[in-house]
Scaffold this motif. Sequence first.
Motif, mmCIF file in Angstrom:
data_model
loop_
_atom_site.group_PDB
_atom_site.id
_atom_site.type_symbol
_atom_site.label_atom_id
_atom_site.label_comp_id
_atom_site.label_asym_id
_atom_site.label_seq_id
_atom_site.Cartn_x
_atom_site.Cartn_y
_atom_site.Cartn_z
ATOM 1 N N LEU A 23 0.825 -1.206 0.000
ATOM 2 C CA LEU A 23 0.000 0.000 0.000
ATOM 3 C C LEU A 23 0.858 1.255 0.000
ATOM 4 N N ALA A 24 1.951 1.227 0.746
ATOM 5 C CA ALA A 24 2.826 2.394 0.834
ATOM 6 C C ALA A 24 3.471 2.706 -0.514
ATOM 7 N N ALA A 25 3.647 1.677 -1.346
ATOM 8 C CA ALA A 25 4.290 1.873 -2.649
ATOM 9 C C ALA A 25 3.296 2.107 -3.778
ATOM 10 N N ALA A 26 2.002 2.005 -3.475
ATOM 11 C CA ALA A 26 0.997 2.024 -4.539
ATOM 12 C C ALA A 26 0.958 3.344 -5.297
ATOM 13 N N HIS A 27 1.389 4.437 -4.647
ATOM 14 C CA HIS A 27 1.325 5.751 -5.284
ATOM 15 C C HIS A 27 2.503 6.005 -6.217
ATOM 16 N N LYS A 28 3.507 5.138 -6.184
ATOM 17 C CA LYS A 28 4.712 5.372 -6.972
ATOM 18 C C LYS A 28 4.447 5.134 -8.457
ATOM 19 N N LEU A 29 5.059 5.948 -9.280
ATOM 20 C CA LEU A 29 4.944 5.749 -10.723
ATOM 21 C C LEU A 29 5.610 4.445 -11.125
ATOM 22 N N VAL A 30 6.798 4.194 -10.572
ATOM 23 C CA VAL A 30 7.548 2.982 -10.890
ATOM 24 C C VAL A 30 7.591 2.114 -9.640
ATOM 25 N N GLN A 31 7.002 0.945 -9.722
ATOM 26 C CA GLN A 31 7.021 0.021 -8.599
ATOM 27 C C GLN A 31 8.043 -1.073 -8.875
ATOM 28 N N ASP A 32 8.936 -1.289 -7.932
ATOM 29 C CA ASP A 32 9.992 -2.277 -8.078
ATOM 30 C C ASP A 32 9.594 -3.571 -7.383
ATOM 31 N N SER A 33 10.360 -4.620 -7.611
ATOM 32 C CA SER A 33 10.074 -5.890 -6.954
ATOM 33 C C SER A 33 10.162 -5.760 -5.441
ATOM 34 N N ASP A 34 11.008 -4.873 -4.944
ATOM 35 C CA ASP A 34 11.098 -4.628 -3.499
ATOM 36 C C ASP A 34 9.782 -4.130 -2.916
ATOM 37 N N ASP A 35 8.918 -3.569 -3.766
ATOM 38 C CA ASP A 35 7.654 -3.030 -3.295
ATOM 39 C C ASP A 35 6.579 -4.098 -3.139
ATOM 40 N N LEU A 36 6.849 -5.312 -3.582
ATOM 41 C CA LEU A 36 5.864 -6.390 -3.519
ATOM 42 C C LEU A 36 5.826 -7.016 -2.133
ATOM 43 N N THR A 37 4.688 -7.616 -1.818
ATOM 44 C CA THR A 37 4.518 -8.340 -0.568
ATOM 45 C C THR A 37 4.167 -9.781 -0.884
ATOM 46 N N ILE A 38 5.126 -10.676 -0.668
ATOM 47 C CA ILE A 38 4.885 -12.109 -0.832
ATOM 48 C C ILE A 38 4.682 -12.681 0.565
ATOM 49 N N ASP A 39 3.445 -12.600 1.052
ATOM 50 C CA ASP A 39 3.160 -13.015 2.425
ATOM 51 C C ASP A 39 2.245 -14.235 2.411
ATOM 52 N N ALA A 40 1.763 -14.617 3.587
ATOM 53 C CA ALA A 40 0.947 -15.826 3.697
ATOM 54 C C ALA A 40 -0.316 -15.720 2.853
ATOM 55 N N ARG A 41 -0.932 -14.535 2.812
ATOM 56 C CA ARG A 41 -2.145 -14.395 2.004
ATOM 57 C C ARG A 41 -1.824 -14.499 0.517
ATOM 58 N N THR A 42 -0.734 -13.875 0.081
ATOM 59 C CA THR A 42 -0.338 -13.955 -1.317
ATOM 60 C C THR A 42 -0.229 -15.410 -1.757
ATOM 61 N N LEU A 43 0.471 -16.194 -0.962
ATOM 62 C CA LEU A 43 0.722 -17.588 -1.315
ATOM 63 C C LEU A 43 -0.551 -18.425 -1.205
ATOM 64 N N ALA A 44 -1.337 -18.192 -0.167
ATOM 65 C CA ALA A 44 -2.575 -18.950 0.006
ATOM 66 C C ALA A 44 -3.544 -18.664 -1.138
ATOM 67 N N ASP A 45 -3.635 -17.395 -1.533
ATOM 68 C CA ASP A 45 -4.535 -17.031 -2.629
ATOM 69 C C ASP A 45 -4.074 -17.645 -3.948
ATOM 70 N N ALA A 46 -2.765 -17.633 -4.180
ATOM 71 C CA ALA A 46 -2.245 -18.230 -5.411
ATOM 72 C C ALA A 46 -2.602 -19.709 -5.478
ATOM 73 N N HIS A 47 -2.421 -20.419 -4.372
ATOM 74 C CA HIS A 47 -2.768 -21.840 -4.340
ATOM 75 C C HIS A 47 -4.268 -22.037 -4.522
ATOM 76 N N ALA A 48 -5.079 -21.229 -3.836
ATOM 77 C CA ALA A 48 -6.531 -21.380 -3.910
ATOM 78 C C ALA A 48 -7.051 -21.118 -5.322
ATOM 79 N N SER A 49 -6.365 -20.264 -6.047
ATOM 80 C CA SER A 49 -6.797 -19.933 -7.412
ATOM 81 C C SER A 49 -6.535 -21.058 -8.398
#
Length: 355
Positions: A23-49
Motif C-alpha cells: 500500500l505504501a508503494a501504490a502511489h509510486k509511478l515505478v514500482q519495483d520488486s522490493d515493493d511487492l509483498t509475498i506473504d501468507a495471504r499472497t501464497l494462500a490465494d495463489a494456491h486457492a486460485s
Amino acid sequence: MSTDYMIINALGILDNPNAEHSLAAAHKLVQDSDDLTIDARTLADAHASGLTAVNITLGYTMGDAEPYSHTLREIDVWDRFVADNPADLVKVLTADDIRAAHRDSRVGIIYGFQNAVAVGDDPTRIAQFHHLGVRVIQLTYNQANHIGDGSMAPGNRGLSAFGHEVVEALCDSRIMVDLSHSGENTCLEATRAAKLPVSINHTGCRALVDLPRNKTDEELRLVAERGGFVGIYFMPFVNATGHARAADVVNHIAHAVNVCGEDFVGIGTDGTVTSIDDLDGYRAQLAEHVAHRQAAGVGAAGERADTFPFVEDLRGVDQFHQLIRLLEQRGFNSTRIEKIMGRNFLDYADRVWAA
C-alpha cells in the motif's frame, strides 16, 4: 468443471496489494520488486486460485534507474523470494519445471522483462540474463526504445537494426521474444525475423476494440502461423468504454481463437490473484497514478482515471475458475479450455526453451 487444469498466467503479478508495504508503494509511478509483498495471504490465494505458473515482471521497465544494474538487483530480489518460500514457489527454467510445479502443488515463477532496455548496446548480456534465469524478454514498453517502437510511439517505425541483433540473440539463448506493448510494425518485423516462435503474452484484439495496446488480426495470425503464443489480458482495453467485464475477456479469447486457432491462445492477465479489498480507497489514488503515467509518457490510450486497470468481475482467487465456467457457457469443450488455461503456453515453452 475440471479442477485439475494446469493454469499458466503468461503475465501476472504475485503480490498482496492490501499489505502495508505494498500500500505504501501504490502511489509510486515505478514500482519495483522490493515493493511487492509475498506473504501468507499472497501464497494462500495463489494456491486457492489453482495457479500453476506465472510470468512475473522484474527488472527495468521505465523510470530513472540505471537499467542494467537495476535489473540485476531485481533478479536477486526474486531469487530471494523463491528461496524464502521453497514449499510454495519454484523458479522456472524449463517447461518441465512447470510440470513439476503442477505435480508438487507449487507455483512456478517465470522471470520476465517488460522492456529490453537493460540489454544496452551489448547483445551478449542476453546470454547472461538467460544464465540468471530470465526466460521471457519483451522488446519494448509503450514508448520507443533503441530496439523498436512501442504501441504508443507515433512513428510506428518497426524494429531497429540493433533490434534485429537483439531478436537473434534472444533466439540463440532460447528466451521468449515477447511482443506485448510493441508497435504494429515492430511486432510484424520481429515475428518475421525470429528464428523461433514468438509471443504476445498479454494483449487484446484490435478488431474488437481499436486501441494501440490491442493487436491486429494480422499480428495475431502471423504469430500463430509461426508457432507462437497469444495471451489475452484482463484489462480495460478489452472494452471500448474502459469498463471491462468478464464477458469482454471471453469475447477477446473467442476472437483470438478464431484468428489463431485453438492451439495458440491463452491468458496473460496483467494482474494479481489477491484482490484489492478497498476499491474506494484505490479509486481515490488511481487518478493521480494515471496522471503521473501520462505525464511521464509511459501511459497507453485507454488508461483513464475512471477505469480500473483490471476487470472488476474477474479478479480474486476465483478468477480462473470463473473464466473456465464462462468458457464452458460459451460452448468451449474441456480440451479447448485446458489449452487456453495453460497447455498452449506449456507447449509454446517446449518449442522455445528446449535445448
